[in-house]
Design an enzyme around this catalytic site. Sequence first.
Site, PDB file in Angstrom:
ATOM      1  N   GLY A  61      13.248  -8.290   1.502  1.00  0.00           N
ATOM      2  CA  GLY A  61      12.306  -7.182   0.796  1.00  0.00           C
ATOM      3  C   GLY A  61      11.379  -6.217   1.152  1.00  0.00           C
ATOM      4  N   GLN A  62      11.049  -5.317  -0.054  1.00  0.00           N
ATOM      5  CA  GLN A  62      10.427  -4.031  -0.040  1.00  0.00           C
ATOM      6  C   GLN A  62       9.089  -4.022  -0.499  1.00  0.00           C
ATOM      7  OE1 GLN A  62      12.755  -0.306   0.595  1.00  0.00           O
ATOM      8  NE2 GLN A  62      11.411   0.415  -0.139  1.00  0.00           N
ATOM      9  N   GLY A  63       7.813  -3.962   0.228  1.00  0.00           N
ATOM     10  CA  GLY A  63       6.527  -4.084  -0.366  1.00  0.00           C
ATOM     11  C   GLY A  63       6.144  -2.361  -0.478  1.00  0.00           C
ATOM     12  N   GLY A  64       4.278  -2.891  -1.129  1.00  0.00           N
ATOM     13  CA  GLY A  64       3.860  -0.968  -1.120  1.00  0.00           C
ATOM     14  C   GLY A  64       4.348  -0.571  -0.020  1.00  0.00           C
ATOM     15  N   GLY A  85       6.264  -1.293   3.445  1.00  0.00           N
ATOM     16  CA  GLY A  85       7.224  -1.313   4.328  1.00  0.00           C
ATOM     17  C   GLY A  85       8.175  -2.196   3.966  1.00  0.00           C
ATOM     18  N   LYS A  95       7.434  -7.771   8.696  1.00  0.00           N
ATOM     19  CA  LYS A  95       7.430  -6.510   8.230  1.00  0.00           C
ATOM     20  C   LYS A  95       6.789  -5.638   8.506  1.00  0.00           C
ATOM     21  CE  LYS A  95       3.714  -5.658   4.108  1.00  0.00           C
ATOM     22  NZ  LYS A  95       3.293  -6.232   3.688  1.00  0.00           N
ATOM     23  N   ASP A 148      -2.992  -7.529  -6.278  1.00  0.00           N
ATOM     24  CA  ASP A 148      -1.906  -7.736  -6.840  1.00  0.00           C
ATOM     25  C   ASP A 148      -1.252  -8.967  -7.004  1.00  0.00           C
ATOM     26  OD1 ASP A 148       0.960  -6.145  -7.779  1.00  0.00           O
ATOM     27  OD2 ASP A 148       1.172  -5.686  -5.560  1.00  0.00           O
TER      28      ASP A 148
END
Length: 609
Positions: free
Chosen positions: A291-294, A296, A312, A412
Site C-alpha cells: 500500500g501507499q498512503g499520504g 509513504g 510504514k 480521512d
Amino acid sequence: MAGPNKRGSCRFNIHVSKHILTTIVLNWFFFVLLLRNGSPTSAPDIEGEALIDLLKVLNNSNHKITDWNDFYVTPCSGWSHVTCLSGHVTFLSLSSNGFSGTLSPDICKLKFLDSLELQDNSLSGELPGCLSSLMNLQTLDLSHNRFSGTIPSSWAQLKNLKHLDLSENDLSGTIPLQLYSARTFNFTGTNLECGTRFQKPCDSGSSLKVATRKSKVELVMIAASCGAFFLLLLGAAFTYRRQQHLKFKNEVFVDVAGEDEGKFSFGQVKRFSWREIQIASDNFNESNIIGQGGFGKVYKGKLMDNTQVAVKRLTDYHNPGGEAAFLREVQLISVAVHKNLLRLIGFCTTASERILVYPYMKNLSVAYRLRGDLKPGEEGLDWPRRKKIAFGTAHGLEYLHEHCNPKIIHRDLKAANILLDDNFEAVLGDFGLAKLVDAKLTHVTTQVRGTMGHIAPEYLSTGKSSEKTDVFGYGITLLELMTGQRAIDLSRLEEEEDVILVDHIKKLLREKRLHDIVDSNLTAYDPNEVERIVKVALLCTQNAPEDRPRMAEVVKMLQGVGLDERWAEWEMLEEVRSQELQLTLMKHRLAWMGESMDEQEAMQLSAAR
C-alpha cells in the site's frame, strides 16, 4: 400538435437543467477545494495538467493508470501513484508499469516533487535537463530503462539529491562530479565514464569496496613485517568482518548513523533498530509493497520471531507536515486502544528515517475487497461480512469520539483506511490526518485534507472539522460498502444518473429500487437490513453537521433503535428541500425563456407536476 410539443419541450428543459445543476455543483465542489488547499489556486491545475500530459508521452498503452483525468482537478484528490503534501505533488511512483515512451519535460512542472520513481520500464530518449529546477528532489530512480545520451550538466544543481539510480541504461559521457555527493548512487550497466580508469566509483558501494581492498593490502604489508603470527590474527579478523558484511550486505547503501535514541519516547511501544527493520522488510523490497498512503509506502515484512508485520516508511518526514504526521500517528495510536483500531507494534527513527510497524492484515482493506482484482482463492465480501464491517467501523469511531479524552477526529475515513484482520473484523487505520480535539471546542479549523467525495461540505467550504466530519465520511463509506460503487463516479452520467453517490442512492430509494442499490456481487442479503443501513448512511450524510447523528446514536440505529423517528424527520426535510430545488429549477427555466412568475405561482405549478 402545439400542446404535446410544448410539454415535451418542458420535460427536456427540466432534464437539461438537472444536468446543468449537477455540473454547477461539481464545479463549485472542486473550486472550493482548490481555494482551501492553500498556495496559489492555479498550482493544483498546473500539476494535474502536467501529470496528464506526462502520462500521454509515457505511452500508457496497457492502461495501468485509469484514474488520472481532467474532471478531478487536483491530483491530490486521490489519484493513484501520487502522494501529496500541503496540496502539492511530492511523490510520484510509476515503476514497473510497462511504459515505453519518453520522459516529458512536463515532469519539471511538479516544483514540489521530492521523489520520482520510474524504474523497470522501457522508457527511451534523453534525460530532461530541466529536472535541475526541482530543488526539493531527494530520490531519483530511472534505472532499468533505455534512456540514451548524456547526463545533463545542469543536474549538478540538484543539491538535495540523496538517492540516485541511473543503472542499466544506454547512457554515455561524463558524470557531473556533484552527483557523487548523493548518499547512494548507481551508474552500473551504462557507458558512463566511471570506474578505476576515471578514479570515480560507479556506485556508492564501490567506493567502500575500493577502500576495503586498499586497507587490506596495507594491513597485509604490516602483517608481513610483523611476522606470520600477526598475519594469522589478521586473517581471522578479516574473515569475521567479511562474514558480517555478507550477512548485512545491503547496509553499505544506507547510512544508519545517528539513530535517534531517546529523542522519541512512547511508553511501551517497541523501538526497533534500523537493522531489524531492514531485515524485516528485505531491505524495503519493492515486491513487498502492499500500500501507499499520504506520507509513504507500506511493506509487508516479518520480524525475527516470524511475526508478520506491515512496515510504514515515511517519505516526507523531514518536511514539517511529514514530521508532524509521524508524531501525530504515534501519539494517537499509542493512546487509543480498541479492537477496531489499528494497534501500533513499534517504531524506528534515524537521522534520515521514520518508520512505523503495525500488525499485518492479510485481508488488506475494504477498498481492495470491494474494487480490487482479487487473486484466485481470495474471498470477496458477502453480506454478513459487510454488516460486520459496518458495525465494527462504527464502534471504532464511537470510541474515538466518545471515550478518548481529548476526543480524536480521524478526518480521512474511507474504505481504503478500513483494514481487515484474519476474521474480516474492521480495523480503522491511517491516523496521519487525525486531530486531537479539546472537549471544550466544537470544531477545529485546519487546511482541508482528505479524499474527494468523502469530505463533509462544511469542512470543504470553511476548513472547520468536528466529529460530525467523521460521521459524514462514515455515511459515504456505508454507501460504498452497500453498493460497491465510488463516492463520485462520472460514468453514471452516461446512464443519466447522478454522479454523486448520495444523490444516486436517494433517487433509487425513492423509487423503491432496493435491488439496484445493492452491489451486483452480492447474491444473498437481507433486504430489511440493507434498507436499514442505507437509511443510517443517508442520515449521516446530511449537509448540515447539526442534523447528523453522533456515532453513539449511529451504533444504536444500526441495531434499529431510534431509526424510525430520525428517518421520519429526514423525509420531511427532504420534501422541503425537494420543493426548494424544483422551485429553483423552474425559476431558472423561466428566466432562460424570458418569462417571469411569482413564487406562489411557481410553487403551485411545481406541486402540480
